[in-house]
Design a protein around this motif. Structure first.
Motif, short mmCIF file in Angstrom:
data_model
loop_
_atom_site.label_atom_id
_atom_site.label_comp_id
_atom_site.label_asym_id
_atom_site.label_seq_id
_atom_site.Cartn_x
_atom_site.Cartn_y
_atom_site.Cartn_z
N ASN A 1 -10.47 15.35 12.32
CA ASN A 1 -9.26 14.82 11.71
C ASN A 1 -9.14 15.19 10.24
N LYS B 1 -7.26 0.55 7.23
CA LYS B 1 -7.50 0.40 8.66
C LYS B 1 -8.99 0.50 8.95
N ASN C 1 -5.01 4.87 4.31
CA ASN C 1 -3.81 5.68 4.50
C ASN C 1 -2.84 5.47 3.34
N SER D 1 -4.80 10.62 3.84
CA SER D 1 -5.83 9.61 4.12
C SER D 1 -7.17 10.04 3.54
N GLU E 1 -5.33 14.45 8.84
CA GLU E 1 -4.84 13.93 7.56
C GLU E 1 -5.94 13.50 6.60
N ARG F 1 2.12 11.57 2.47
CA ARG F 1 1.07 10.76 3.08
C ARG F 1 -0.24 11.55 3.17
N THR G 1 -2.91 10.04 14.37
CA THR G 1 -2.87 10.72 13.09
C THR G 1 -1.45 10.74 12.55
N PHE G 2 -1.34 11.05 11.29
CA PHE G 2 -0.02 11.23 10.68
C PHE G 2 0.64 12.48 11.25
N ASP H 1 0.62 6.12 1.48
CA ASP H 1 2.01 6.50 1.73
C ASP H 1 2.75 6.38 0.40
N TYR I 1 -6.75 6.24 18.23
CA TYR I 1 -6.45 6.62 16.86
C TYR I 1 -5.27 7.58 16.82
N ILE J 1 -10.60 3.49 6.96
CA ILE J 1 -9.65 4.57 6.68
C ILE J 1 -8.57 4.05 5.75
#
Length: 385
Positions: free
Chosen positions: A97, A353, A342, A56, A104, A54, A46-47, A344, A44, A340
């Motif tokens: 996380n 995801k 995400n 999540s 994020e 961005r 992360t950003f 953007d 995994y 997840i």
């Protein structure tokens, strides 16, 4: 590439296809995936921390199979593991996380069915609460009640009673009481709302009970009216039906998985028509209940896109094999899969995801890896007037 299936019977135990002319009926159901073909070997990622465009949010699918008292070595010595530990590791992953801890994840939602056996086994409830306590004070989150979370099932599996749910996950518990991000709850305690901030925007998340009453829908509308202009997410245990259709011949026919539920007034179709399609603020619906992955894309009454995402992995059962444990007594649990989302905002996309905290890998088949478009102007769609 696997075949996509159209689902014209969708939302909340009955179906969601609206008869209104500006409603798209594009629903996609994705089959259960197998570990051998569904994962890739990367950890995994992360950003970049602090990216202002961005963020999540993470979806916690039905956890009932992790907590099932029959699937614990601590209670049945013949069983090889404590499956609740997989759930706890999911919670540790979310904690580690979260934005608070340098990640994020701005918000988490649990789609319901925290436990498997309703009021039959108190240990399931205690362990479910212990698991959720791992992310308590680490990330804002909201839970909803699933059909297995009611006190009992009456005739025809009608869910009845919310005493235990309110005791362990209600608005007066440590999970919500005095939290600055918690908005409040309906009188019955099983509808709640919360806020989170990300990318300079404030988001509203509303959780509805399974097959809500008319007063629950009115309560949700009052919450929206009191929070004009906030991008809004609806979470409810069952929204997409999970019924496969190979074509669209079933349009305007709605499956009713629980026709005997009399006291719950609103079908999914009615929730769409009375609440979701009427409010531009609602851009996303999240649900579980059906052990599949699903996506529904509709246009509301003003022509804005509304996404619905279903995530439930309780039938996944490859963890013991993956861990090298040989046993004939395998109970499906979920294999650590999380959904997840995400966001953007610089690219106007939502990347969906699916990640397993056990395999430390992503699923890559249909439904597990999606890219959704943000095709709206945030200032225009989410305005206070």
């Amino acid at each position: 590439m696997k075949k996509f299936y159209l689902i014209i019977t969708a939302i909340l135990l009955t179906g969601c296809t609206s008869s209104k002319k500006n409603t798209d009926t594009n629903s996609i159901l994705f089959n259960k995936t197998q570990i051998s073909s569904s994962i890739q070997m990367d950890e995994y990622k992360t950003f970049v921390n602090g990216d202002k465009n961005r963020f999540s949010m993470v979806i916690i699918p039905d956890s009932q199979s992790y907590l099932d008292f029959r699937s614990q070595q601590s209670l049945f010595v013949h069983y090889p593991i404590n499956q609740y530990e997989l759930y706890y590791r999911q919670m540790e992953f979310i904690k580690n996380n979260s934005v608070k801890n340098g990640g994020e994840f701005s918000f988490a939602v649990h789609v319901g069915d925290h436990v498997d056996h309703r009021s039959w086994n108190m240990k399931e409830w205690k362990r479910a609460a212990e698991g959720l306590s791992i992310i308590n004070n680490e990330i804002p989150f909201l839970t909803v009640i699933g059909n297995h979370d009611y006190d009992r099932w009456a005739k025809g599996h009608s869910p009845v009673g919310t005493k235990l749910y309110n005791k362990y996950f209600g608005p007066q518990t440590e999970f919500y009481k005095d939290k600055e991000w918690f908005g409040g709850a309906s009188e019955n305690g099983v509808n709640m709302y919360a806020y989170f901030n990300a990318c300079g925007k404030k988001f509203l998340v509303i959780g509805l009970q399974l097959n809500p009453f008319e007063q629950d829908i009115k309560w949700a509308q009052e919450v929206i009216d009191s929070n004009k202009g906030l991008p809004t997410i609806i979470v409810t245990h069952s929204y997409l039906s999970g019924k496969k259709e190979d074509d669209n011949k079933s349009q305007n026919k709605f499956a009713n998985a629980y026709p005997d539920i009399k006291e719950h007034k609103f079908s999914g179709k009615e929730i769409w028509e009375s609440l979701i399609s009427e409010n531009n603020q609602i851009f996303l619906v999240i649900c579980g209940h059906v052990s599949k992955e699903g996506l529904r894309i509709d246009k509301n009454n003003s022509g804005y896109t509304t996404y619905a995402i279903m995530a439930d992995y309780q039938d996944e059962d490859k963890y013991l094999e993956f861990a090298g444990i040989e046993t004939k007594n395998v109970h499906a649990c979920g294999d650590g899969w999380l959904k997840i989302l995400n966001f953007d905002l610089s690219k106007n996309t939502i990347a969906v995801k699916t990640y397993s905290t056990e395999f430390k890998r992503y699923k890559t088949d249909e439904g597990a890896d999606l890219l959704l478009k943000i095709d709206w102007d945030w200032n225009k769609r989410f305005k206070s007037e």
